[in-house]
Design a protein around this motif. Structure first.
Motif, PDB file in Angstrom:
ATOM      1  N   ARG A 122      50.863   3.335   1.699  1.00 40.98           N
ATOM      2  CA  ARG A 122      50.004   2.656   0.866  1.00 40.98           C
ATOM      3  C   ARG A 122      48.511   2.819   1.384  1.00 40.98           C
ATOM      4  N   PRO A 123      47.461   2.882   0.589  1.00 40.67           N
ATOM      5  CA  PRO A 123      46.144   2.799   0.933  1.00 40.67           C
ATOM      6  C   PRO A 123      45.769   1.747   1.586  1.00 40.67           C
ATOM      7  N   PHE A 124      44.919   1.892   2.599  1.00 45.69           N
ATOM      8  CA  PHE A 124      44.424   0.564   3.319  1.00 45.69           C
ATOM      9  C   PHE A 124      43.587  -0.167   2.217  1.00 45.69           C
ATOM     10  N   GLY A 125      42.891   0.408   1.602  1.00 49.26           N
ATOM     11  CA  GLY A 125      41.872  -0.182   0.412  1.00 49.26           C
ATOM     12  C   GLY A 125      41.471   1.324  -0.233  1.00 49.26           C
ATOM     13  N   LEU A 126      40.564   0.943  -1.463  1.00 50.51           N
ATOM     14  CA  LEU A 126      40.114   2.218  -2.238  1.00 50.51           C
ATOM     15  C   LEU A 126      38.850   1.671  -2.416  1.00 50.51           C
TER      16      LEU A 126
END
Length: 405
Positions: A122-126
């Motif tokens: 999962r992305p750490f953030g966007l």
């Protein structure tokens, strides 16, 4: 003394700052970093990486996991590489604000929860840049991907699908590349719904350069998304990494054109792994750009689709978004009953034939044939002539179809 709410807000902002730092230190989608954040949270993960020493229990579990999966694990070297890439996260946050970008992290109101299906990747953030709310835009979304070197046929199909899905309120997600991606985005913009461009570089970068005008319009109607901080440049591996986000954001992925070896097939693999609907558009069997689509269809991995109705039938709500059954044009002769149709088939197109001859050819009795001929004449299918009955000219052309004599 601060209130509990103040404390919670500060904790949330501290988590955000830590994630910004980690997004610089580890490559997007790094499963080890993903597991470390899940293990101890982003602030503790950053602290451990910066001091060069991971939680012993976490390290033990990682080494056991590596042994089970028969892969080489060198956590010390990995942590050292992460630490060497540390930069001040406040500088990234300031640069993002300066360039009009915003950061969302898991738990934010704009975070699309379907990204959680990526698990450790999962992305750490966007980072986002655009007017649309990413979570709302992706509640009803479809990814359209395909070849950069698309044919005119592929460009037309991608634009048409993008436009028709958009008109019906579906968001189109793609990668902003040449060919199929760009055609899908342009079609979606014409349809009026948001479109999402998922980049392999910072949201302030324009790649490819020729799409600067396209991305400007996307920002006004949709949103540009990236896992990499502002100013980051694209690399070949990053294109493959970002494909998992395209697949995860959408309810299904359509491959419009793809060669046997194609980045679009990488997105298709992610979609299948995430249990998303996978669709492919058929093309000419002589076209290299259709080989990948045909492979997906032939192997049963993808459903063949040829229209937006068929796409919505798959990804839409059960019972509410069914595609209409396709059938050929309805002709007047389709409304005739079996006996009348047999009599019509027995009437010659030229010359003429009497009722008795027609009755024998149609396999009905004379009374039935006479009655049917009267009805057919009233409907304009046949006309009386000196030698009996014959087809009217328009009936010969339209009513008989392939069987006209």
């Amino acid at each position: 003394m601060g209130t509990p709410l103040d404390s919670g807000t500060r904790t949330r902002e501290d988590d955000r700052t830590a994630r910004v730092a980690l997004m610089r230190m580890a490559e997007a989608g790094d499963p080890v970093m993903g597991r470390l954040i899940a293990w101890c949270g982003p602030r503790q993960a950053l602290e451990q990486v910066r001091r060069g020493s991971l939680d012993p229990d976490f390290a033990t579990k990682e080494n056991e996991l590596a042994e089970r999966s028969r892969r080489r694990s060198d956590l010390a070297r990995l942590v050292a590489a992460w630490a060497a890439r540390y930069t001040d996260p406040d500088a990234d946050l300031a640069l993002g604000r300066e360039r009009g970008a915003r950061l969302i992290i898991p738990g934010d109101s704009e975070w699309p929860t379907q990204l959680d299906d990526l698990g450790d990747a999962r992305p750490f953030g966007l980072w986002l840049d655009g007017q649309a709310n990413l979570r709302f835009a992706c509640l009803r979304s479809v990814a359209i991907v395909g070849a950069r070197a698309a044919t005119p046929y592929g460009v037309q199909v991608a634009a048409q699908l993008g436009s028709e899905l958009s008109i019906r309120g579906w968001t189109v997600v793609s990668g902003g590349a040449y060919g199929i991606d760009a055609a899908a985005h342009r079609g979606a913009l014409a349809g009026g719904s948001p479109t999402v461009v998922t980049l392999a570089c910072g949201v302030d970068e324009c790649y490819p350069r020729a799409h600067e005008d396209l991305f400007r319009v996307v920002r006004s109607q949709g949103v540009v998304v990236s896992e990499w901080p502002p100013g980051a440049h694209p690399t070949r591996p990053r294109f493959l990494v970002r494909n998992r986000v395209i697949a995860a954001l959408s309810r299904g992925t359509i491959v419009v054109q793809a060669a046997a070896r194609s980045g679009a097939l990488n997105t298709a693999t992610h979609a299948a792994g995430l249990n998303r609907h996978l669709m492919a558009v058929p093309g000419p069997i002589t076209a290299v750009t259709s080989e990948g689509c045909h492979m997906l269809i032939r192997s049963g991995k993808a459903v063949c689709v040829t229209s937006h109705e068929e796409v919505i039938d798959l990804v839409g709500s059960i019972g509410a978004d069914l595609a209409p059954e396709r059938r050929g044009p309805i002709r007047p002769r389709d409304e005739l009953n079996d006996e009348t149709r047999r009599v019509l088939e027995a009437v010659p197109a030229r010359g003429g034939a009497g009722p008795a001859v027609i009755a024998v050819a149609a396999g009905v009795d004379l009374t039935t044939a006479i009655g049917c001929l009267g009805g057919l004449a009233a409907a304009g299918f046949v006309e009386p002539v000196a030698r009996g009955w014959r087809l009217r000219r328009q009936a010969d052309l339209q009513g008989r179809g392939d069987h006209a004599r």
